[in-house]
Design a protein around this motif. Structure first.
Motif, PDB file in Angstrom:
ATOM      1  N   GLU A  38      -4.898  13.619   2.941  1.00  0.00           N
ATOM      2  CA  GLU A  38      -4.322  12.538   3.731  1.00  0.00           C
ATOM      3  C   GLU A  38      -5.333  11.439   3.974  1.00  0.00           C
ATOM      4  N   SER A  39      -4.791  10.264   4.239  1.00  0.00           N
ATOM      5  CA  SER A  39      -5.582   9.111   4.632  1.00  0.00           C
ATOM      6  C   SER A  39      -4.812   8.406   5.740  1.00  0.00           C
ATOM      7  N   ASN A  40      -5.430   8.269   6.895  1.00  0.00           N
ATOM      8  CA  ASN A  40      -4.785   7.653   8.056  1.00  0.00           C
ATOM      9  C   ASN A  40      -3.461   8.331   8.411  1.00  0.00           C
TER      10      ASN A  40
ATOM     11  N   GLU B  10      -4.034   5.673  -1.495  1.00  0.00           N
ATOM     12  CA  GLU B  10      -4.255   6.137  -0.128  1.00  0.00           C
ATOM     13  C   GLU B  10      -3.690   5.138   0.872  1.00  0.00           C
ATOM     14  N   TYR B  11      -3.040   5.653   1.891  1.00  0.00           N
ATOM     15  CA  TYR B  11      -2.455   4.844   2.956  1.00  0.00           C
ATOM     16  C   TYR B  11      -3.580   4.276   3.815  1.00  0.00           C
ATOM     17  N   ASP B  12      -3.531   2.983   4.104  1.00  0.00           N
ATOM     18  CA  ASP B  12      -4.626   2.339   4.853  1.00  0.00           C
ATOM     19  C   ASP B  12      -4.331   2.144   6.341  1.00  0.00           C
ATOM     20  N   GLY B  13      -3.240   2.745   6.819  1.00  0.00           N
ATOM     21  CA  GLY B  13      -2.846   2.568   8.205  1.00  0.00           C
ATOM     22  C   GLY B  13      -1.641   1.652   8.350  1.00  0.00           C
ATOM     23  N   ARG B  14      -1.351   0.873   7.308  1.00  0.00           N
ATOM     24  CA  ARG B  14      -0.184  -0.017   7.288  1.00  0.00           C
ATOM     25  C   ARG B  14       0.660   0.164   6.040  1.00  0.00           C
ATOM     26  N   HIS B  15      -0.013   0.380   4.883  1.00  0.00           N
ATOM     27  CA  HIS B  15       0.723   0.525   3.631  1.00  0.00           C
ATOM     28  C   HIS B  15      -0.156   1.174   2.566  1.00  0.00           C
ATOM     29  N   TYR B  16       0.455   1.436   1.418  1.00  0.00           N
ATOM     30  CA  TYR B  16      -0.247   1.943   0.248  1.00  0.00           C
ATOM     31  C   TYR B  16      -0.708   0.744  -0.588  1.00  0.00           C
ATOM     32  N   PRO B  17      -1.686   0.925  -1.470  1.00  0.00           N
ATOM     33  CA  PRO B  17      -2.100  -0.183  -2.342  1.00  0.00           C
ATOM     34  C   PRO B  17      -0.903  -0.682  -3.158  1.00  0.00           C
TER      35      PRO B  17
END
Length: 135
Positions: free
Chosen positions: A81-83, A105-112
């Motif tokens: 997991e990420s964020n 990886e999810y950055d807290g708002r969206h995926y790349p």
């Protein structure tokens, strides 16, 4: 209903064909929606893949997290997991560079939004992931 709503509100072709998968990406007990478009080719897809939408599940429906392109089958959901969200792994191929697996990886708002720009990741084999869009 979420996909139809998206198509109508973005003026995308309503007759678009797509595959749909549900998987809990953020461990909240609700299965998010992943939509991988297939046609029309020139609108959703190009030589390197197609557009995929990620929808977050809520009690009363779905909300769009983001679109990711280009994407092609197969895809895998990582147990890492990420964020708070599971990573999505897929193979990028067909460009000038060598084929590679990438971890979105999810950055807290969206995926790349463009996985082809990501660095290669270590692919641990099918047992380490849940397959999605796997034909």
């Amino acid at each position: 209903a979420a996909v139809r709503h998206f198509l109508e509100n973005t003026e995308a072709p309503v007759a678009s064909r797509y595959e749909f998968e549900r998987v809990d990406l953020n461990n909240d007990g609700r299965r998010e929606g992943l939509v991988l478009f297939e046609t029309p080719y020139g609108y959703w897809c190009g030589t390197h893949g197609c557009t995929m939408l990620v929808f977050e599940a809520h009690n009363d429906g779905f909300s769009l997290v983001n679109d990711i392109q280009p994407v092609r089958e197969p895809l895998f959901v990582s147990y890492e997991e990420s964020n708070g969200w599971k990573s999505i792994v897929h193979r990028v191929a067909g460009r000038q560079s060598r084929a590679k697996y990438v971890s979105m990886e999810y950055d807290g708002r969206h995926y790349p939004s463009d996985p082809s720009r990501l660095p290669p990741s270590v692919y641990a084999g099918r047992a380490a992931y849940q397959p999605i869009f796997y034909n």
